[in-house]
Design a protein around this motif. Structure first.
Motif, PDB file in Angstrom:
ATOM      1  N   ALA A  42       0.756  -1.190   0.134  1.00  0.00           N
ATOM      2  CA  ALA A  42      -0.182   0.048   0.186  1.00  0.00           C
ATOM      3  C   ALA A  42       0.995   1.180   0.083  1.00  0.00           C
ATOM      4  O   ALA A  42       0.477   2.317  -0.725  1.00  0.00           O
ATOM      5  CB  ALA A  42      -1.018  -0.125   1.265  1.00  0.00           C
ATOM      6  N   LEU A  43       1.813   1.163   0.648  1.00  0.00           N
ATOM      7  CA  LEU A  43       3.014   2.431   0.733  1.00  0.00           C
ATOM      8  C   LEU A  43       3.543   2.852  -0.526  1.00  0.00           C
ATOM      9  O   LEU A  43       3.592   3.835  -0.729  1.00  0.00           O
ATOM     10  CB  LEU A  43       3.790   2.277   1.577  1.00  0.00           C
ATOM     11  CG  LEU A  43       4.825   3.059   2.220  1.00  0.00           C
ATOM     12  CD1 LEU A  43       4.199   4.080   3.126  1.00  0.00           C
ATOM     13  CD2 LEU A  43       5.946   2.479   3.127  1.00  0.00           C
TER      14      LEU A  43
ATOM     15  N   PRO B 220       4.354  -4.220  -5.802  1.00  0.00           N
ATOM     16  CA  PRO B 220       3.661  -3.986  -6.766  1.00  0.00           C
ATOM     17  C   PRO B 220       4.184  -3.534  -8.000  1.00  0.00           C
ATOM     18  O   PRO B 220       5.240  -2.662  -7.898  1.00  0.00           O
ATOM     19  CB  PRO B 220       2.603  -3.165  -6.273  1.00  0.00           C
ATOM     20  CG  PRO B 220       2.479  -3.007  -4.811  1.00  0.00           C
ATOM     21  CD  PRO B 220       3.920  -3.682  -4.370  1.00  0.00           C
ATOM     22  N   MET B 221       4.071  -3.970  -9.262  1.00  0.00           N
ATOM     23  CA  MET B 221       4.873  -3.808 -10.311  1.00  0.00           C
ATOM     24  C   MET B 221       4.169  -2.809 -11.336  1.00  0.00           C
ATOM     25  O   MET B 221       4.770  -2.543 -12.210  1.00  0.00           O
ATOM     26  CB  MET B 221       5.328  -4.852 -11.155  1.00  0.00           C
ATOM     27  CG  MET B 221       6.324  -5.784 -10.332  1.00  0.00           C
ATOM     28  SD  MET B 221       7.930  -4.895  -9.595  1.00  0.00           S
ATOM     29  CE  MET B 221       8.775  -4.550 -11.245  1.00  0.00           C
TER      30      MET B 221
ATOM     31  N   LEU C  12      -2.323   1.065  -6.214  1.00  0.00           N
ATOM     32  CA  LEU C  12      -3.451   1.889  -5.779  1.00  0.00           C
ATOM     33  C   LEU C  12      -4.492   0.770  -5.147  1.00  0.00           C
ATOM     34  O   LEU C  12      -4.994   0.944  -4.367  1.00  0.00           O
ATOM     35  CB  LEU C  12      -3.966   2.480  -6.982  1.00  0.00           C
ATOM     36  CG  LEU C  12      -3.203   3.788  -7.275  1.00  0.00           C
ATOM     37  CD1 LEU C  12      -3.782   4.188  -8.702  1.00  0.00           C
ATOM     38  CD2 LEU C  12      -3.368   4.801  -6.375  1.00  0.00           C
ATOM     39  N   ASP C  13      -4.515  -0.685  -5.870  1.00  0.00           N
ATOM     40  CA  ASP C  13      -5.307  -1.473  -5.201  1.00  0.00           C
ATOM     41  C   ASP C  13      -4.799  -1.893  -3.906  1.00  0.00           C
ATOM     42  O   ASP C  13      -5.756  -2.049  -2.926  1.00  0.00           O
ATOM     43  CB  ASP C  13      -5.383  -2.557  -6.270  1.00  0.00           C
ATOM     44  CG  ASP C  13      -6.045  -2.400  -7.525  1.00  0.00           C
ATOM     45  OD1 ASP C  13      -6.841  -1.521  -7.516  1.00  0.00           O
ATOM     46  OD2 ASP C  13      -5.932  -3.227  -8.331  1.00  0.00           O
ATOM     47  N   ALA C  14      -3.484  -2.020  -3.605  1.00  0.00           N
ATOM     48  CA  ALA C  14      -3.026  -2.139  -2.345  1.00  0.00           C
ATOM     49  C   ALA C  14      -3.321  -1.174  -1.283  1.00  0.00           C
ATOM     50  O   ALA C  14      -3.982  -1.492  -0.272  1.00  0.00           O
ATOM     51  CB  ALA C  14      -1.593  -2.681  -2.373  1.00  0.00           C
TER      52      ALA C  14
ATOM     53  N   PHE D 128      -6.809  11.168  -3.631  1.00  0.00           N
ATOM     54  CA  PHE D 128      -5.386  10.600  -4.156  1.00  0.00           C
ATOM     55  C   PHE D 128      -5.630   9.401  -5.208  1.00  0.00           C
ATOM     56  O   PHE D 128      -5.366   9.607  -6.282  1.00  0.00           O
ATOM     57  CB  PHE D 128      -4.605  10.336  -3.186  1.00  0.00           C
ATOM     58  CG  PHE D 128      -3.264   9.941  -3.539  1.00  0.00           C
ATOM     59  CD1 PHE D 128      -2.168  10.797  -3.886  1.00  0.00           C
ATOM     60  CD2 PHE D 128      -2.708   8.574  -3.865  1.00  0.00           C
ATOM     61  CE1 PHE D 128      -0.838  10.334  -4.150  1.00  0.00           C
ATOM     62  CE2 PHE D 128      -1.495   8.095  -4.184  1.00  0.00           C
ATOM     63  CZ  PHE D 128      -0.638   9.214  -4.502  1.00  0.00           C
ATOM     64  N   SER D 129      -6.559   8.489  -4.679  1.00  0.00           N
ATOM     65  CA  SER D 129      -6.678   7.222  -5.717  1.00  0.00           C
ATOM     66  C   SER D 129      -7.248   7.960  -6.859  1.00  0.00           C
ATOM     67  O   SER D 129      -7.175   7.286  -8.121  1.00  0.00           O
ATOM     68  CB  SER D 129      -7.590   6.388  -4.985  1.00  0.00           C
ATOM     69  OG  SER D 129      -7.795   5.213  -5.712  1.00  0.00           O
TER      70      SER D 129
END
Length: 438
Positions: free
Chosen positions: A285-286, A383-384, A390-392, A411-412
């Motif tokens: 998420a970070l 995440p790549m 963003l999903d995380a 933000f999302s």
């Protein structure tokens, strides 16, 4: 505040300053500002400086993204209150001072997001200190756009005109010092035209203020020389990426380092181990905050000296989190996940929120990485892509609660609009790949 404003006006006038630039960061970390005549400063402190809220949601291409409360609300105002404690005279711009401002109601202001996280840590007697390290590319016009300044390879950690024939770095660090940014050192980095400047550690909000100003100042100084300074994660295919490393420690009210414990494993106190484990736990998420652009994910991968895996190591630069060898008062962790495009306020807020969660949950990190990393069989991969990050972030309710769900929602939306624009754009790569043969 009124008395302070009157005193500041008198002091600035005596110094020949007649314009105050009131600035604040948007969600991307871009400086948004207005120029005030110095005599208007007391009124600005009392009533605020009006900006359209949609400035937070304006893309780099000038589009206004439809974040709730912006376009759908008729583009309302926000009020930015100058923080006079951040006032500084601009050394290279005669008659001008600059001042960072706060949104009156906090809202989705990145500075307010960080302020809330810092306040939460303070309730537990923890004061975070942060030392930012930022890399950037200096570019020159080449007829087709921009190319790296001083293109000769192999000039990592060199000084003088070798790798920097116009002495850009020396002029820049002197100007940044005179602006009061706490510059420690600067150097030419691995790639042609790439530089790194390190800033002193201080309280998390002050460090973010200085990093924010640092990025704006470097870009301004480069433009004045007819050049372009960019903090893009990876601006060139043939060259490496630019990072934004943050060194974090915790002190108590007396200034004692709470991460140091000579009797504990690795010389790290349980608190610091829990904080480190929190960064590992919430890293997916970070990543949305620390690597916030489509371009950011071109920095990741094996053998890049940028993170790819969720791991940590003792003085190991191939790990996502590095524990430098200093102990005692210098005990700290270095989070190497962010890239240079990230908003300093959101980097600090996200990292510290993850650390707080690790401390509260009593998390313990796994064994440290030994040797050269990048073995995906050993640990999870970050995440790549920006959509995956963003999903995380959307799935991490604990991190959202500390950052503020309204902020995370705005933000999302802004970042998913960026992804949509990119996916609809025909790139040069596609034309070269397909046009001739298909």
């Amino acid at each position: 505040m009124a008395a302070q404003a009157d005193r500041v006006v008198a002091e600035l006038t005596a110094k020949g300053v007649d314009v105050v630039r009131v600035a604040f960061p948007d969600l991307m970390g871009t400086e948004r500002s207005k120029e005030l005549l110095v005599e208007q400063l007391p009124a600005a402190v009392e009533r605020g400086v009006a900006f359209c809220r949609a400035v937070y949601h304006t893309s780099p291409r000038g589009d206004t993204v439809a974040v709730p409360g912006g376009l759908d609300a008729g583009l309302p105002d926000i009020e930015i209150i100058p923080d006079l404690d951040t006032l500084a005279v601009v050394p290279w711009e005669p008659g001008v001072a600059t001042c960072i401002g706060d949104q009156r109601d906090g809202g989705e202001s990145p500075r307010a997001v960080l302020g809330r996280v810092v306040a939460g840590l303070a309730e537990s007697g923890l004061r975070p200190l942060v030392g930012p390290e930022l890399e950037y590319y200096l570019c020159v016009p080449d007829g087709n756009g921009f190319a790296p300044y001083s293109p000769e390879p192999g000039n990592v950690y060199v000084s003088g005109t070798r790798g920097d024939p116009d002495l850009h770095l020396i002029r820049t660090v002197r100007n940044l010092r005179d602006l009061g940014l706490g510059v420690l050192s600067g150097n030419h980095e691995y790639c042609p035209g790439q530089f790194e400047i390190n800033l002193a550690h201080s309280g998390a909000l002050d460090a973010a203020d200085r990093a924010f100003r640092f990025k704006a100042a470097v870009k301004d100084l480069a433009r004045r020389e007819g050049k372009l300074a960019t903090f893009m994660a990876k601006p060139f295919n043939r060259h490496g990426a630019s990072g934004f490393h943050v060194h974090v420690s915790f002190v108590d009210a007396a200034g004692e380092n709470l991460g140091a414990d000579e009797s504990a494993e690795y010389g790290m106190s349980p608190l610091l181990r829990h904080a480190l484990a929190g960064v590992l736990r919430h890293a997916p998420a970070l990543t949305a905050l620390t690597n916030p652009t489509v371009n950011s994910y071109k920095r990741f991968g094996p053998d890049t000296l940028a993170p790819w895996l969720i791991d940590w190591g003792l003085d190991n630069r191939s790990a996502m989190v590095r524990v430098p060898p200093d102990r005692g008062a210098g005990t700290r962790i270095e989070v190497r996940l962010p890239d240079a495009s990230a908003n300093p306020y959101l980097v600090h807020a996200g990292v510290l929120a993850a650390m707080r969660l690790g401390i509260e949950d009593g998390l313990e990190p796994p064994a440290p990485l030994e040797g050269y990393g990048y073995n995906a069989d050993r640990t999870a991969v970050l995440p790549m892509s920006l959509p995956a990050a963003l999903d995380a972030l959307d799935d991490d309710s604990a991190l959202q609660a500390l950052l503020g769900k309204d902020f995370v929602s705005s933000f999302s939306v802004l970042k998913r609009a960026e992804v949509a624009r990119f996916e609809q754009w025909v790139t040069d790569w596609e034309f070269r790949e397909y046009a001739y043969h298909i």
